[in-house]
Scaffold this motif. Structure first.
Motif, short mmCIF file in Angstrom:
data_model
loop_
_atom_site.label_atom_id
_atom_site.label_comp_id
_atom_site.label_asym_id
_atom_site.label_seq_id
_atom_site.Cartn_x
_atom_site.Cartn_y
_atom_site.Cartn_z
N GLU A 8 0.79 -1.30 -0.02
CA GLU A 8 0.09 0.05 -0.09
C GLU A 8 0.70 1.31 -0.06
OE1 GLU A 8 -2.76 -0.25 3.35
OE2 GLU A 8 -3.33 -2.22 2.84
N SER A 9 2.05 1.17 0.66
CA SER A 9 2.81 2.19 0.71
C SER A 9 4.34 1.69 0.86
CB SER A 9 2.64 3.16 1.70
OG SER A 9 3.00 2.60 3.03
N ILE A 10 5.37 2.53 0.05
CA ILE A 10 6.64 2.29 0.08
C ILE A 10 7.52 3.49 0.75
CG2 ILE A 10 8.77 1.73 -1.18
CD1 ILE A 10 6.84 0.35 -3.31
N VAL A 11 8.26 3.47 1.71
CA VAL A 11 9.03 4.35 2.14
C VAL A 11 10.40 3.91 1.88
CG1 VAL A 11 9.82 5.57 4.45
CG2 VAL A 11 7.42 4.81 4.11
N ILE A 12 11.13 5.32 1.59
CA ILE A 12 12.80 5.01 1.10
C ILE A 12 13.46 6.00 1.91
CG2 ILE A 12 14.52 5.22 -0.64
CD1 ILE A 12 12.00 4.77 -2.54
N ILE A 13 14.26 5.16 2.97
CA ILE A 13 14.96 5.89 3.85
C ILE A 13 16.50 5.95 3.48
CG2 ILE A 13 15.83 6.01 6.33
CD1 ILE A 13 13.07 4.73 6.95
N TYR A 14 17.32 7.24 3.58
CA TYR A 14 18.46 7.26 3.02
C TYR A 14 19.17 8.57 3.88
CZ TYR A 14 17.13 11.33 0.21
OH TYR A 14 16.68 12.74 0.07
N ASN A 15 20.62 8.30 3.88
CA ASN A 15 21.40 9.47 4.34
C ASN A 15 21.90 10.66 3.36
OD1 ASN A 15 23.16 11.13 5.94
ND2 ASN A 15 24.51 9.70 6.51
N PRO A 16 21.13 11.77 3.44
CA PRO A 16 21.86 12.78 2.41
C PRO A 16 23.12 13.05 2.48
CG PRO A 16 20.34 13.62 4.22
CD PRO A 16 20.44 12.25 4.49
N ASN A 17 23.72 12.77 3.49
CA ASN A 17 25.03 13.19 3.56
C ASN A 17 26.17 11.98 3.44
OD1 ASN A 17 24.68 15.97 4.31
ND2 ASN A 17 23.92 15.42 6.41
N SER A 18 25.69 11.00 2.97
CA SER A 18 26.29 9.74 2.68
C SER A 18 27.46 10.00 1.99
CB SER A 18 25.43 8.74 2.21
OG SER A 18 26.17 7.71 1.76
N LEU A 45 10.03 9.58 -0.12
CA LEU A 45 11.51 9.49 0.26
C LEU A 45 11.72 10.28 1.48
CD1 LEU A 45 13.07 10.94 -3.02
CD2 LEU A 45 13.47 8.74 -1.95
N MET A 46 12.19 9.81 2.47
CA MET A 46 12.70 10.17 3.81
C MET A 46 14.16 10.19 4.13
SD MET A 46 9.59 8.76 6.11
CE MET A 46 8.05 8.96 5.84
N PRO A 47 14.84 11.45 3.96
CA PRO A 47 16.33 11.61 4.21
C PRO A 47 16.47 11.61 5.89
CG PRO A 47 15.30 13.64 3.76
CD PRO A 47 14.12 12.67 3.56
N THR A 48 17.42 11.15 6.36
CA THR A 48 17.73 11.31 7.97
C THR A 48 18.64 12.43 8.25
OG1 THR A 48 19.63 9.81 7.62
CG2 THR A 48 17.82 8.75 8.11
N ASP A 49 18.47 13.04 9.32
CA ASP A 49 19.31 14.13 9.71
C ASP A 49 20.28 13.92 10.91
OD1 ASP A 49 17.64 14.36 11.83
OD2 ASP A 49 16.39 15.95 10.90
N HIS A 50 20.24 12.76 11.66
CA HIS A 50 21.17 12.48 12.76
C HIS A 50 21.05 11.26 12.61
CE1 HIS A 50 17.10 13.11 14.51
NE2 HIS A 50 17.45 11.96 15.19
N ALA A 51 22.19 10.72 13.61
CA ALA A 51 22.46 9.31 14.04
C ALA A 51 21.34 8.81 14.57
CB ALA A 51 23.68 8.96 14.87
N GLY A 52 20.73 7.36 14.12
CA GLY A 52 19.64 6.93 15.09
C GLY A 52 18.18 7.27 14.42
N HIS A 53 18.23 8.43 13.55
CA HIS A 53 17.03 9.02 13.06
C HIS A 53 16.31 7.86 12.19
CE1 HIS A 53 14.79 12.40 10.39
NE2 HIS A 53 14.26 11.84 11.36
N ALA A 54 17.14 6.82 11.35
CA ALA A 54 16.50 6.12 10.53
C ALA A 54 15.41 4.90 11.52
CB ALA A 54 17.54 5.11 10.03
N VAL A 55 16.02 4.68 12.53
CA VAL A 55 15.13 3.95 13.75
C VAL A 55 13.89 4.50 13.69
CG1 VAL A 55 14.92 2.98 15.93
CG2 VAL A 55 17.35 3.02 14.84
N GLU A 56 13.89 5.73 13.95
CA GLU A 56 12.49 6.54 14.26
C GLU A 56 11.73 6.66 13.09
OE1 GLU A 56 13.53 10.43 15.78
OE2 GLU A 56 15.06 9.62 16.94
#
Length: 296
Positions: A8-18, A45-56
């Motif tokens: 029903e939905s797809i969420v793509i998580i990535y680090n923009p500063n990779s 698309l969901m970029p992270t902005d700090h360590a551990g943000h991908a967990v949230e």
């Protein structure tokens, strides 16, 4: 066993500063999925902005109870955060996947069965085992690939202090190895053991080159391999490491649980990320059979 699932939905998580190419890969994956999936799921698309943000982000994405696919465009460490977030959400309809965008990419290289875009289009979901570690810090943490004590995290810490690059990595490894000291653990029967390295492996390879065991590449038997290096002269460690890179370490013991007590504070590496455990702490590692729904 595989099941076919439309999302029903797809969420793509990535680090923009990779340091890799994660932003471009994430954008391209979104565009290609939007153009190819007939049921037109929502894709974010969901970029992270700090360590551990991908967990949230992963936990929030999976918490709705819908058929959601959470994709981590990352290496092993970023995927570890996504897996832990999805597991915290407790949604049996949530599925994880990883698109390799890191340094080692051990999990994707070892467990992947086909190109990710094709797998998502087919919707072929399978379940694999996870590792779980309880190091006296509450609910513990999941690992998709391995947990390592001793030389493995010590080298990782030193590498993080310096720049990336094959030559600089090699220099860092040599420098750290020359100063490395063994560690001691206590087993449940009271006996103590001095080790150079202790790795709990859910996959047969790590660090791009080392073959740890002859285990099935798909972790789904409810067990993990224990690779223990008793303390030995450094030249023998070099020989053992070379054997792991060239032809593998052969069969290793497989268990469903492993427990020991730390003597001193010590670091450990979990899917490429370094954590630490205090002294006098009971560490429990167990396999969680077929806990993770995955695709790719």
């Amino acid at each position: 066993m595989e099941t076919t699932r439309a999302f029903e939905s797809i969420v793509i998580i990535y680090n923009p500063n990779s340091t890799g190419d994660a932003p471009r890969l994430a954008e391209r994956l979104k565009d290609r999925l939007a153009a190819s999936l007939p049921d037109r799921p929502r894709i974010d698309l969901m970029p992270t902005d700090h360590a551990g943000h991908a967990v949230e982000l992963a936990r929030d994405a999976a918490a709705g109870g819908t058929r959601v696919l959470v994709v981590s465009v990352s290496g092993d460490g970023g995927y570890n955060e996504v897996v832990n977030g999805v597991m915290q959400a407790g949604n049996p309809e949530a599925v994880c996947a990883v698109m390799a965008a890191g340094n080692a990419n051990d999990h994707r290289r070892t467990v992947g069965t086909q190109p990710l875009e094709e797998a998502i289009a087919e919707g072929a979901v399978r379940h694999i085992d996870l590792l779980h570690i309880d190091a006296g810090d509450g609910d513990g943490e999941y690992a998709h690939s391995y947990i390592g004590f001793g030389l493995t995290p010590v080298v990782a810490i030193d590498l993080e202090k310096g720049s990336k690059g094959a030559l600089k990595e090699m220099v860092s490894v040599v420098r750290t190895f020359s100063k490395f000291q063994p560690f001691e653990i206590q087993h449940s029967d009271g006996t103590r053991q001095t080790l150079d390295s202790l790795v709990f492996a859910n996959i047969p390879e790590m660090a791009k080159h080392a073959t740890l065991s002859e285990a099935d590449e798909q972790p789904r038997d409810g067990k993990f391999e224990v690779i223990a290096f008793p303390h030995m002269p450094k030249w023998r460690i070099v020989v053992t490491a070379a054997r792991a890179a060239l032809k593998g370490l052969g069969d290793k013991p497989s268990v469903g649980r492993y427990e020991f007590t730390t003597i001193k504070p010590m670091p450990y590496q979990i899917d490429g990320e370094v954590q630490s455990v205090p002294a006098d702490t009971v560490v429990r590692v167990r396999s969680v059979p077929r806990a993770l729904a995955t695709i790719g």
